[in-house]
Design a protein around this motif. Sequence first.
Motif, PDB file in Angstrom:
ATOM      1  N   VAL A  38     -86.853 -83.287   0.972  1.00 43.59           N
ATOM      2  CA  VAL A  38     -87.603 -84.427   1.514  1.00 43.59           C
ATOM      3  C   VAL A  38     -87.182 -85.700   0.771  1.00 43.59           C
ATOM      4  O   VAL A  38     -86.853 -86.720   1.390  1.00 43.59           O
ATOM      5  CB  VAL A  38     -89.134 -84.202   1.366  1.00 43.59           C
ATOM      6  CG1 VAL A  38     -89.907 -85.454   1.773  1.00 43.59           C
ATOM      7  CG2 VAL A  38     -89.576 -83.001   2.204  1.00 43.59           C
ATOM      8  N   ARG A  39     -87.146 -85.607  -0.554  1.00 44.66           N
ATOM      9  CA  ARG A  39     -86.826 -86.800  -1.367  1.00 44.66           C
ATOM     10  C   ARG A  39     -85.446 -87.355  -1.019  1.00 44.66           C
ATOM     11  O   ARG A  39     -85.259 -88.559  -0.946  1.00 44.66           O
ATOM     12  CB  ARG A  39     -86.906 -86.432  -2.850  1.00 44.66           C
ATOM     13  CG  ARG A  39     -87.253 -87.603  -3.713  1.00 44.66           C
ATOM     14  CD  ARG A  39     -87.611 -87.280  -5.153  1.00 44.66           C
ATOM     15  NE  ARG A  39     -86.856 -86.212  -5.761  1.00 44.66           N
ATOM     16  CZ  ARG A  39     -87.400 -85.057  -6.131  1.00 44.66           C
ATOM     17  NH1 ARG A  39     -88.672 -84.817  -5.937  1.00 44.66           N
ATOM     18  NH2 ARG A  39     -86.651 -84.129  -6.692  1.00 44.66           N
ATOM     19  N   SER A  59     -87.654 -84.589   7.138  1.00 45.25           N
ATOM     20  CA  SER A  59     -88.837 -85.466   7.097  1.00 45.25           C
ATOM     21  C   SER A  59     -89.940 -84.747   6.313  1.00 45.25           C
ATOM     22  O   SER A  59     -89.806 -83.560   5.994  1.00 45.25           O
ATOM     23  CB  SER A  59     -89.326 -85.733   8.519  1.00 45.25           C
ATOM     24  OG  SER A  59     -89.866 -84.537   9.046  1.00 45.25           O
ATOM     25  N   ASP A  60     -91.043 -85.459   6.046  1.00 42.99           N
ATOM     26  CA  ASP A  60     -92.093 -84.746   5.309  1.00 42.99           C
ATOM     27  C   ASP A  60     -92.860 -83.768   6.200  1.00 42.99           C
ATOM     28  O   ASP A  60     -93.792 -83.117   5.757  1.00 42.99           O
ATOM     29  CB  ASP A  60     -93.015 -85.697   4.532  1.00 42.99           C
ATOM     30  CG  ASP A  60     -93.563 -86.781   5.414  1.00 42.99           C
ATOM     31  OD1 ASP A  60     -93.426 -86.648   6.646  1.00 42.99           O
ATOM     32  OD2 ASP A  60     -94.144 -87.751   4.884  1.00 42.99           O
ATOM     33  N   THR A 100     -94.894 -74.805   2.828  1.00 36.57           N
ATOM     34  CA  THR A 100     -95.300 -75.673   1.707  1.00 36.57           C
ATOM     35  C   THR A 100     -96.556 -75.091   1.038  1.00 36.57           C
ATOM     36  O   THR A 100     -96.685 -75.137  -0.179  1.00 36.57           O
ATOM     37  CB  THR A 100     -95.542 -77.128   2.159  1.00 36.57           C
ATOM     38  OG1 THR A 100     -96.362 -77.121   3.318  1.00 36.57           O
ATOM     39  CG2 THR A 100     -94.259 -77.849   2.485  1.00 36.57           C
TER      40      THR A 100
END
Length: 453
Positions: A154-155, A160-161, A200
Amino acid sequence: MKPCAKRPKVILVPYPAQGHVTPMLKLASTLHSHGFDPVLVTPEFIHRRISPPVDRKTAEVITYVPIPDGSGATDGTSRDFFSVEKAMEDIMPVHLERLVSGLDVSDDGMALMVVDLLASYAIEVGNRCRVPTVGFWPAMLATYKLVTAIPELVREGHISDCGLPQKKSELRQKPTLTTHDLPWLIGPVNARQARFKFWTRTLHRSASLRWLLVNSFPEEEDEALIQCSIDHPMIIPIGPLTSPSPVTKNSSLWEEDDTCLTWLKNQEPNSVIYVSFGSWVSPMGRDQIANLAISLESTGRPFLWVLGPSWCEGLPHGFLERVRSKGRVVSWAPQVEVLQDGAVGCYLTHCGWNSTVEAVQCGRRMLCWPVAGDQFVNCKYIVESWRVGVRLGGFREREVENGVRQVMDDGEMGVRLAELKERMMTSKASSKAAANMAGFLEDLRRMAEDDSL
Ligand code: UDP
């Protein structure tokens, strides 16, 4: 944790699917041989299928305990990913907690809980009940590392998040993994996002674990994938866990059609194309099944095809009668025994990790057609790194004929398969995996004595 006078109990919580229950049962047998008393906890819909076990030896060493899953259904085992997730989040925790806290530590000598990371709800139960909990990853370490790399992905703008690829970017070379190989990219956008959320959450919960037992071979760590910043839990490769004897039956959720073994005995050595897409792949669609059927027929080679009853609907009219002398279609096969038969020339596979390990164990070349989850990563290793298989271009006649020819005509592939088997599971590799397991148990014992668990 208190050291126990009698066999300490180990509660094992697999994710409720064939490809997860099988390796967890193998882990249960291994832990039994280390002095534990294994208790396998599954939702009712799985329990009904695996108990009583087909294998008497398994029945003697493992206790099978069901917990309600809220479905109340008494039919088969098919559950989709999201209904299983709902049961694991909303229904099963309270029942597992009741079960675990009902087992008195001093009386029952309960020592440990082993939780498949995909059943991460049980990590929280273990923590609440103050039972030492260890994670189990039933697949390749490479896939676990991909998941643990989520924050970096993501970073760095790869995804995308919500977990969707921003562009097709390369995550590593050799084997080439791209953002399209990420295990949550299944189905339409909302399903992908929901699966990403599942991952996640899994990652977040697994951060509380001290250890993670991985069902992969120790050398895989040297081929390690993406670097990630998470150094918790400690990774312990203890696999691949194989059946104690190559002919020990897997604990099948479905009835195996043994007649295909008799049929195989009448085939020429190295001639049969064995086709199976595992237990969990969503329907491929009638067109794909029809194309594959026509293509298999047109190779002129014998084939054995595992095809569930609902998928059979895609077969062309009159197909089964037409191919009777050359082909055999069964709804569930005794896969390890099939792969061991010298008549099998190659295995058209979805590249599930258990199937991959079984193919290597039996020395079978793979024709790869990954469909979902970790199968894309496994396929890259099979085709690019280990070169013990070929990726199929599609199900049309020319594609299947080319794939079969390529995989069967590669004279060196047999040598590479033997080498890979050596690295994965013969004496040196398996003693390293066994030493890792012994080291972990020693660690656990030491901590129990210090009472630091
Ligand atoms: N399997 C079997 N009979 C079949 C098809 C599959 O016993 O007809 C077993 C196979 O031996 C393997 C498991 O089902 O142990 C499938 O696990 P895998 O990880 O390969 O794939 P999944 O089903 O999880 O996608």
